[in-house]
Each structure stands twice: as C-alpha cells, then as structure tokens.
Write a protein that holds these residues in place. Structure first.
Motif, PDB file in Angstrom:
ATOM      1  N   PRO A  39       0.817  -1.200   0.000  1.00  0.00           N
ATOM      2  CA  PRO A  39       0.000   0.000   0.000  1.00  0.00           C
ATOM      3  C   PRO A  39       0.858   1.261   0.000  1.00  0.00           C
ATOM      4  O   PRO A  39       1.938   1.284   0.592  1.00  0.00           O
ATOM      5  CB  PRO A  39      -0.795  -0.087   1.311  1.00  0.00           C
ATOM      6  N   CYS A  61       5.957  -6.775   7.473  1.00  0.00           N
ATOM      7  CA  CYS A  61       4.575  -7.240   7.269  1.00  0.00           C
ATOM      8  C   CYS A  61       4.252  -8.409   8.205  1.00  0.00           C
ATOM      9  O   CYS A  61       4.879  -9.453   8.132  1.00  0.00           O
ATOM     10  CB  CYS A  61       4.366  -7.663   5.816  1.00  0.00           C
ATOM     11  N   PRO A  62       3.279  -8.214   9.099  1.00  0.00           N
ATOM     12  CA  PRO A  62       2.991  -9.266  10.084  1.00  0.00           C
ATOM     13  C   PRO A  62       2.307 -10.487   9.484  1.00  0.00           C
ATOM     14  O   PRO A  62       2.245 -11.532  10.111  1.00  0.00           O
ATOM     15  CB  PRO A  62       2.080  -8.566  11.086  1.00  0.00           C
ATOM     16  N   TYR A  63       1.771 -10.348   8.262  1.00  0.00           N
ATOM     17  CA  TYR A  63       1.032 -11.464   7.674  1.00  0.00           C
ATOM     18  C   TYR A  63       1.832 -12.225   6.630  1.00  0.00           C
ATOM     19  O   TYR A  63       1.289 -13.099   5.966  1.00  0.00           O
ATOM     20  CB  TYR A  63      -0.248 -10.939   7.017  1.00  0.00           C
ATOM     21  N   THR A  65       2.542 -11.154   3.869  1.00  0.00           N
ATOM     22  CA  THR A  65       1.904 -10.847   2.590  1.00  0.00           C
ATOM     23  C   THR A  65       2.946 -10.522   1.538  1.00  0.00           C
ATOM     24  O   THR A  65       2.867 -10.974   0.401  1.00  0.00           O
ATOM     25  CB  THR A  65       0.978  -9.627   2.745  1.00  0.00           C
ATOM     26  N   LEU A  66       3.922  -9.731   1.948  1.00  0.00           N
ATOM     27  CA  LEU A  66       4.889  -9.238   0.975  1.00  0.00           C
ATOM     28  C   LEU A  66       5.928 -10.299   0.670  1.00  0.00           C
ATOM     29  O   LEU A  66       6.468 -10.945   1.566  1.00  0.00           O
ATOM     30  CB  LEU A  66       5.545  -7.965   1.498  1.00  0.00           C
ATOM     31  N   CYS A  89      -3.355  -8.419   1.153  1.00  0.00           N
ATOM     32  CA  CYS A  89      -2.929  -7.393   2.106  1.00  0.00           C
ATOM     33  C   CYS A  89      -4.102  -7.086   3.022  1.00  0.00           C
ATOM     34  O   CYS A  89      -5.193  -6.774   2.550  1.00  0.00           O
ATOM     35  CB  CYS A  89      -2.499  -6.146   1.346  1.00  0.00           C
ATOM     36  N   TYR A  90      -3.899  -7.179   4.325  1.00  0.00           N
ATOM     37  CA  TYR A  90      -5.003  -6.942   5.253  1.00  0.00           C
ATOM     38  C   TYR A  90      -5.108  -5.481   5.660  1.00  0.00           C
ATOM     39  O   TYR A  90      -5.837  -5.151   6.587  1.00  0.00           O
ATOM     40  CB  TYR A  90      -4.878  -7.863   6.466  1.00  0.00           C
ATOM     41  N   LEU A  91      -4.356  -4.633   4.988  1.00  0.00           N
ATOM     42  CA  LEU A  91      -4.412  -3.190   5.237  1.00  0.00           C
ATOM     43  C   LEU A  91      -4.348  -2.851   6.725  1.00  0.00           C
ATOM     44  O   LEU A  91      -5.265  -2.248   7.274  1.00  0.00           O
ATOM     45  CB  LEU A  91      -5.689  -2.599   4.619  1.00  0.00           C
ATOM     46  N   CYS A  92      -3.265  -3.256   7.337  1.00  0.00           N
ATOM     47  CA  CYS A  92      -3.058  -2.963   8.756  1.00  0.00           C
ATOM     48  C   CYS A  92      -3.318  -1.481   8.998  1.00  0.00           C
ATOM     49  O   CYS A  92      -2.894  -0.643   8.202  1.00  0.00           O
ATOM     50  CB  CYS A  92      -1.620  -3.246   9.166  1.00  0.00           C
ATOM     51  N   LEU A  95      -0.209   0.469   9.004  1.00  0.00           N
ATOM     52  CA  LEU A  95       0.639   0.249   7.832  1.00  0.00           C
ATOM     53  C   LEU A  95       2.134   0.093   8.161  1.00  0.00           C
ATOM     54  O   LEU A  95       2.942   0.929   7.772  1.00  0.00           O
ATOM     55  CB  LEU A  95       0.461   1.395   6.835  1.00  0.00           C
ATOM     56  N   PRO A  96       2.500  -0.952   8.873  1.00  0.00           N
ATOM     57  CA  PRO A  96       3.905  -1.119   9.267  1.00  0.00           C
ATOM     58  C   PRO A  96       4.876  -1.111   8.090  1.00  0.00           C
ATOM     59  O   PRO A  96       5.996  -0.611   8.202  1.00  0.00           O
ATOM     60  CB  PRO A  96       3.928  -2.466   9.992  1.00  0.00           C
ATOM     61  N   CYS A  97       4.429  -1.642   6.944  1.00  0.00           N
ATOM     62  CA  CYS A  97       5.310  -1.695   5.776  1.00  0.00           C
ATOM     63  C   CYS A  97       5.674  -0.289   5.303  1.00  0.00           C
ATOM     64  O   CYS A  97       6.812  -0.022   4.931  1.00  0.00           O
ATOM     65  CB  CYS A  97       4.641  -2.473   4.651  1.00  0.00           C
TER      66      CYS A  97
HETATM   67  S1  SF4 Z   1      -0.706  -3.178   5.083  1.00  0.00           S
HETATM   68 FE1  SF4 Z   1      -0.200  -4.814   6.507  1.00  0.00          FE
HETATM   69  S2  SF4 Z   1      -0.788  -6.709   5.441  1.00  0.00           S
HETATM   70 FE2  SF4 Z   1      -0.713  -5.085   3.893  1.00  0.00          FE
HETATM   71  S3  SF4 Z   1       1.376  -5.266   3.070  1.00  0.00           S
HETATM   72 FE3  SF4 Z   1       1.430  -3.720   4.672  1.00  0.00          FE
HETATM   73  S4  SF4 Z   1       2.050  -4.810   6.508  1.00  0.00           S
HETATM   74 FE4  SF4 Z   1       1.380  -6.362   5.015  1.00  0.00          FE
END
Ligand code: SF4
Ligand code: SF4
Ligand code: SF4
Ligand code: SF4
Ligand code: SF4
Lengths: 223, 319
Positions: A39, A61-63, A65-66, A89-92, A95-97
């Motif tokens: 994102p 990314c905690p999931y 995903t990336l 992407c679970y749209l934290c 947004l840690p990414c």
């Molecule tokens: S918003 Fe969350 S799930 Fe989506 S890419 Fe970033 S860290 Fe991963």
C-alpha cells in the motif's frame, strides 16, 4: 597431466558460465509480469527508482503478505510484491510496511487515509465461472471485502434460465476498491473469478464513470 | 615481491624462531564481530525488535542507518532528496570515516566471509590466474553512479550481493510462519463479515528456509573468486568497497609500522588480501598503510613476529 588440466579448466569454465549466464539472463530477461506493490507505493516507474531494495517492508509485514523479488525478477530483484491468491494485504491500520520504508517508495502520505490506498482494482475476470453470476448465492467476495457496500455492491438481475430467481452480481466500484485482494484470495473457485488488476484511472474511464453517475442520479430522481 | 625478502643472517634466524604459529587475537575478535552481525541480521526472526532491516538500510534502537552508496544511488535514480536517507547515510559515513573506511568490509560485510573462504579454496583450486588492476573497482563505482542516473534505477542495489545475502538473512528464515485458514469453506460464511477481527491465525512452530534465487548470483561471484580471479569481487569489483576505499584514505585509523622492528620477513604479505598496500610502509616509505584499500582487518598485525605492525592513529589525517 595435460588432460587433467583440460578437464579442470573445462569444469571451472562450465560452472562459472552456467551460474553467471543464469544470473545474467534472469537479470536482463524481459518480464511481462505485473507486480502489485505494498500500500502507498508510488506509481510503478517511480517506485522502481525509489525503492533501494532494503527488504524492510517485507520484514515488517505481520502477515507475510509481501514477497521479495529475486534475480529471476529482473529489475524487480529485491523489491516487495504481493501475490493475492497466496496472501492478500489486510491493510493494517498502522501500515507497518509503509512506516519502515526509508525512502519515499512507499509514500507516508497514504497513512493519512487508508481508504485511499489503491494497490490495484478488483475485476470479475471470469464471468462464466463466477458462482454468483451463475445464480448461486456465493457472494463471498462481497462479504469479505473490508469496504463492503462501497467497493463491492450486489446488483440484482433476473435469472434468465428459470426467470423466477435473482442473480446477485458483485459489482466493483473502483473509487473505493483498495486492491487489497482479500476478495481474490477468498474466491472459492480453483482459479479466482475475481482478480486484482492494475488500476486504470485514465480520462476515458472517468468519462464513463461520470455517465454512470449521471444515470444513477436521474434514476434517483424518478423514484 | 622477492625484493622484500632480505637474506641477511639476522632475519634468517628470526624467521626460524617464529616457526610456531602466533595466536591470532584480532582474527578471533573479528570473527566474533562478523558472527555478531549475522546474528543481528537474523535477530528479528527470533522476535528481537532492536534491529531490523538489511545492510542496505536498517534501523537499530530507532536510529536509521543507510548504506551511503545506496543513498547516492537513490538520489541519482529517483532524482529527489530525502532528509531521512541523507541523515542516516551520513551517520554511517561519519562512523566509517573514524574507524577506517573498509572496516565495513572486513568486520561487517557478510560477503567478506565468503571471500575469505574463497581465498582458501582458490589456493587449491584456482584454474585461471587472471589479475586485473586493483583500480578496476573505482571504474565500477563510477559506472554504477552514472548508470543509476541514466536508467533512473538504483543499479547496484538491484544486483548487490551484499543486499542479496543480507535480504536472505533477514527474511529467508521463518520460524513462526503464521498460517491462515487457506481453504475458505462455504459453511463458515459468517466470519467474513468482519474478517480482520476473525482471522484465525495459527502459529506454526517450524523453521522454513525461503532462500530466494538471488543467492545464485552470490554463488556466481563465489565461483569466479575460487576458479578464475582470486578475490575478484571484493578486491577488484565491489563498488561499496571502492566507495569505502576512497573514504578510508583520509581516515585517521590506520595500520602503523615501526620500521626498526620490521625485519622484512614478508609474512604480512601472505595474509593480506590487498597486499600491495603494504609495499610502501614495509619498504620504509611511509609510517602508515596509507592506501584506502586496506580494510583494517588486522591480519597483518596478528601475524607480524616482531610486532612491528599495529593499529595506529594518524594525527594529521587531513593531509
Ligand atoms: S498493510 Fe499490513 S498486510 Fe498489507 S502489506 Fe502492509 S504490513 Fe502487510
Ligand atoms: S522498505 Fe521501501 S525501499 Fe525498502 S524494499 Fe520496501 S519499498 Fe523498497
Ligand atoms: S480488492 Fe476486493 S476485497 Fe479489497 S477492497 Fe477491492 S473489492 Fe474489496
Ligand atoms: S568489497 Fe564489497 S562485498 Fe567485499 S567485503 Fe567490501 S563491501 Fe563487502
Ligand atoms: S594491510 Fe593489514 S589490516 Fe590492511 S588489509 Fe592488509 S592485512 Fe588487513
């Protein structure tokens, strides 16, 4: 001794050429694959210039995903990308990414409103396979969508075969669709009937969208 | 370099005396630091939070660090300026200025461990013995900067073995892979309404190695190092090494030589991977190893039987 020397040289040359040509082909290879970025990523070309391939976003990314591109991804080596079918992407919320990105490849501005994220736009790509369009009450993509009733709505038509039942067609509204891919991930078909594609936000598309809104507006007045 | 080996009696005796191998104190310390860096890079995998990132850009205790060459590539490619990138690169730059530019190479860079291994293997398995000029790396550095500007891509970061190795260390090992319900079953439709809350995460305790294809590239370099050109990458090619060589030239941290103690035994030449830097000091032409290619690895200090070499500070470093 000469023969041995020859063999040694041949083996070494072979090994080095094999690995180096593999790496070279991989690097220079033309890839037509579309890479969906985390994102807040800049437009693709600017993103490729700005991303310094530090892999911090992937780590954050905690999931999981990336994914990280490798040499086989050519110029995308070391860049983050998403495979929605594997993990959307679970749209934290925080947004840690985006937060960890040292450059502006993932733009901090997108933190202001997470609803404005546009990784891509979901499209029903297989109308023949989509269960909902076949008159079955699937609608999974609609239910899983975090922007339910904004990004996806259900539009009702008459089911043509029985002429008694209703088809609930999932319709995607690209101004709201974040391209998170949760719908693509959730589609129960073997090949997802709904796919996230690169967002197309050209002038022409805007034009038709305007028409559509006008029609809606008129309909509303009639009622 | 035969001119260095005097055959007078004094040094002959000394040579025989020091047949027993000296304990390599500094090498031990250096191996400790090198392993420490690798642990640092994989530490997030085990749940530590004080460090994250790779050798291209990282964060330690909240401080951002960026490889200065990556920062330069970024500025040239993206044609923008970022205070964060500049500041974090400057931090790294100042640090390596004071400890000696290529300290990064011999103490931090994980590729150097491979180089040291390839050096040993090269002794046995070298097939071709090509010797490029040690100045080649400066041309590579120049080419990288020009290409980054011309193609608008951070060229070196795309192919950097330092990046590839540290990326793989940082994210290649996955001990706690969270597995979400892969198969969506139609019966449990109700959970999808509020997916974020209801995600069922199972922590699967296992170690997965997800090393990616980039390590092919690293292997290529390693094989060239072993079979074709000794230390091809680190000595002749790496632009990061070239960058730090330029920085290290002016650094105050330098190897010092005591000309009276040196008996020209030539042992330091055997352990130094850029041994041409030792010619001038051993011949008595300078009191310090002045060439920036020296990595301050202290191998030569360890091996010198007369303790003629040591870590020193060049007080008038700006000259
Ligand atoms: S918003 Fe969350 S799930 Fe989506 S890419 Fe970033 S860290 Fe991963
Ligand atoms: S954190 Fe930013 S610079 Fe680093 S790999 Fe991700 S997008 Fe690229
Ligand atoms: S990608 Fe799918 S789930 Fe995500 S917002 Fe768009 S329609 Fe909704
Ligand atoms: S020359 Fe380059 S690859 Fe080799 S140790 Fe130095 S920075 Fe690392
Ligand atoms: S001169 Fe000494 S410290 Fe410098 S690179 Fe050679 S062995 Fe290492």
């Amino acid at each position: 001794m000469e023969r041995r020397d020859f063999l040694k040289k041949g083996l070494a040359t072979g090994l080095v050429t094999c690995t180096s040509s593999f790496s070279l082909f991989a690097l220079l290879g033309q890839d037509n694959k579309t890479y969906f970025r985390p994102p807040g990523a800049l437009p693709e070309n600017e993103f490729l210039s700005a991303c310094i391939r530090c892999a911090k976003c992937v780590q954050a990314c905690p999931y999981d995903t990336l994914k990280l591109g490798s040499v086989t991804d050519g110029k995308n080596a070391g860049t983050p990308f998403i495979n929605f079918r594997e993990k959307p992407c679970y749209l934290c919320e925080d947004l840690p990414c985006v937060k960890v990105c040292p450059t502006d490849a993932l733009d901090i501005k997108s933190l202001v409103n997470i609803d404005l994220v546009h990784i891509g736009t979901a499209v029903i790509t297989d109308r023949e396979a989509c269960l909902s369009l076949n008159g079955i009450r699937c609608e999974i993509c609609y239910r899983v969508c975090p922007m339910i009733d904004r990004a996806i709505t259900l539009e009702k038509h008459e089911q043509e075969i029985t002429q008694k039942h209703t088809v609930f067609e999932p319709v995607i509204h690209k101004d709201y669709c974040t391209g998170c891919g949760i719908c693509e991930n959730a589609c129960p078909l073997d090949e997802s009937a709904i796919t996230v594609l690169p967002s197309q936000r050209g002038d022409k598309a805007k034009h038709y969208q305007y028409l559509r809104e006008q029609v809606k507006h008129k309909k509303g007045h009639k009622k | 370099m035969t001119f260095l080996f005097q055959t007078d009696e004094k040094s002959q005796i000394k040579k025989n005396e020091s047949f027993t191998k000296k304990f390599s104190k500094w090498k031990l310390v250096r191996r400790f630091v090198q392993t420490g860096i690798i642990f640092l890079l994989v530490s997030p995998v085990f749940g530590f939070t004080f460090f994250s990132g790779t050798l291209i850009s990282s964060e330690i205790f909240g401080f951002f660090l960026t490889d200065p060459l990556a920062a330069a590539d970024y500025f040239l490619a993206a044609k923008t300026f970022s205070v964060l990138v500049f500041g974090s690169a400057l931090t790294v730059l100042v640090f390596y200025f004071f400890v000696g530019g290529r300290v990064f190479c011999s103490w931090v860079c994980p590729v150097f461990l491979l180089t040291e291994l390839s050096e040993k293997l090269n002794k046995k398995f070298a097939v071709f013995k090509i010797k490029p000029s040690p100045n080649q790396k400066y041309f590579v550095l120049g080419a990288v900067l020009v290409l980054s500007f011309a193609t608008s891509k951070p060229i070196f970061e795309i192919v950097s073995p330092i990046g590839f190795v540290s990326q793989n260390l940082a994210i290649g090992i996955d001990t706690k892979s969270k597995v979400f319900g892969d198969k969506i079953s139609l019966e449990s439709g109700e959970i999808y309404g509020n997916l974020k809350k209801n995600l069922i995460a199972k922590d699967v305790e296992r170690v997965r190695f997800l090393f990616n294809g980039s390590l092919w590239f690293v292997l290529t370099i390693f094989l060239i190092d072993v079979f074709v050109v000794k230390n091809w990458w680190c000595k002749f090619t790496c632009p990061v090494g070239a960058f730090y060589s330029i920085l290290g030239k002016k650094s105050p941290a330098k190897i010092k030589i005591n000309h009276e103690a040196c008996n020209n035994c030539g042992k330091c030449f055997k352990v130094c991977f850029v041994n041409e830097v030792l010619i001038a000091p051993v011949q008595g032409k300078s009191d310090f190893v002045l060439d920036g290619s020296c990595t301050n690895c202290l191998n030569c200090v360890d091996v010198c039987p007369e303790s003629a070499l040591g870590a020193g500070i060049k007080k008038d470093f700006w000259k």
